[in-house]
Each structure stands twice: as structure tokens, then as C-alpha cells.
Design an enzyme around this catalytic site. Structure first.
Site, PDB file in Angstrom:
ATOM      1  CB  CYS A  35      -0.920  -0.029   1.220  1.00 39.84           C
ATOM      2  SG  CYS A  35      -0.097   0.251   2.606  1.00 39.84           S
ATOM      3  CB  CYS A 104      -3.546  -0.783   9.199  1.00 41.56           C
ATOM      4  SG  CYS A 104      -4.463  -0.802   7.257  1.00 41.56           S
TER       5      CYS A 104
END
Ligand code: FES
Length: 126
Positions: A35, A104
Site C-alpha cells: 500500500c 495496518c
């Protein structure tokens, strides 16, 4: 059900411990190649206690909420406790993250572990 918990939204909108510690004695930076998000952690450790912790996150909302929560979880803790912090504990403290956003919270765990490793290396090389 809402995609994100109240806690995720709170820590995303109002992140705790954002910034830089100029005289940090443990700094860790990690990124996720997929990402492209980046997280940097600063630790100020005295007598093996985490006196202060700050972060800079260039990433998604979940990464910001995860780093904010992770700093809250380790602040004031002994190094030995911070070393045990897992991404699962961070996600649980946020009342969960969507499955595709779990990475994350992994970034937060890795950033803290990397900063703790930097602290250990500095101590050994003194
Ligand atoms: Fe990569 Fe959240 S999407 S850290």
C-alpha cells in the site's frame, strides 16, 4: 454494522502522540510495500521505561488509528512489556479492524519493535 468502530474513528480523527521526539533513543521506521504506507516511531526510554512515544504515519486511517492506539498502549510501560505488544492487541484495543485492514495494525507492531531494536542496539554499542 459500521465498517469502523467508534474507537478507530476517534483515534483517526484525534490521534494521540503525533509528532517527533528530538532526543529519542529508539527510532523505528517501517513501510508496507503493497500500500506504500510508512510509519515512524520515536521512543524516549529511561531506566527501561517508555517515558514518551510519538509517531508520524503517512498512511491510511487505520494505520493512523493503529499507531495512535499502539503509542497509548506502551506509554509508561517497561520495555519488556512493550516488546510483547502484538498487532492483535492493537486491533482489539480499537474494538476491531476489518480483515483487509489488519495489515495496518501489523505496521504499528513492526514500527514499535523496530524502535525497540534500535534502542537495544544503541545501548549495546555505548
Ligand atoms: Fe496500508 Fe493501511 S492500507 S497501512
Amino acid at each position: 454494522m459500521a465498517l469502523y468502530s467508534e474507537k478507530v474513528m476517534d483515534h483517526f480523527r484525534n490521534p494521540r502522540n503525533v509528532g517527533v521526539i528530538e532526543d529519542a533513543n529508539g527510532i523505528g521506521e517501517v513501510g508496507n510495500a503493497k500500500c506504500g504506507d510508512i510509519m515512524k516511531m520515536y521512543l524516549k526510554i529511561e531506566d527501561d521505561i517508555i517515558k514518551d512515544v510519538k509517531f508520524e504515519t503517512f498512511g491510511c486511517g487505520s494505520a493512523i488509528a493503529s499507531s495512535s492506539m499502539a503509542t497509548e498502549l506502551i506509554k509508561g510501560q517497561p520495555v519488556s512489556e512493550a516488546m510483547k505488544l502484538t498487532n492483535k492487541a492493537v486491533a482489539e484495543a480499537l474494538d476491531g479492524l476489518p480483515a483487509y485492514k489488519m495489515h495496518c495494525s501489523v505496521l504499528a507492531e513492526e514500527a514499535i519493535q523496530s524502535a525497540l531494536e534500535d534502542y537495544r542496539n544503541r545501548k549495546e554499542n555505548k
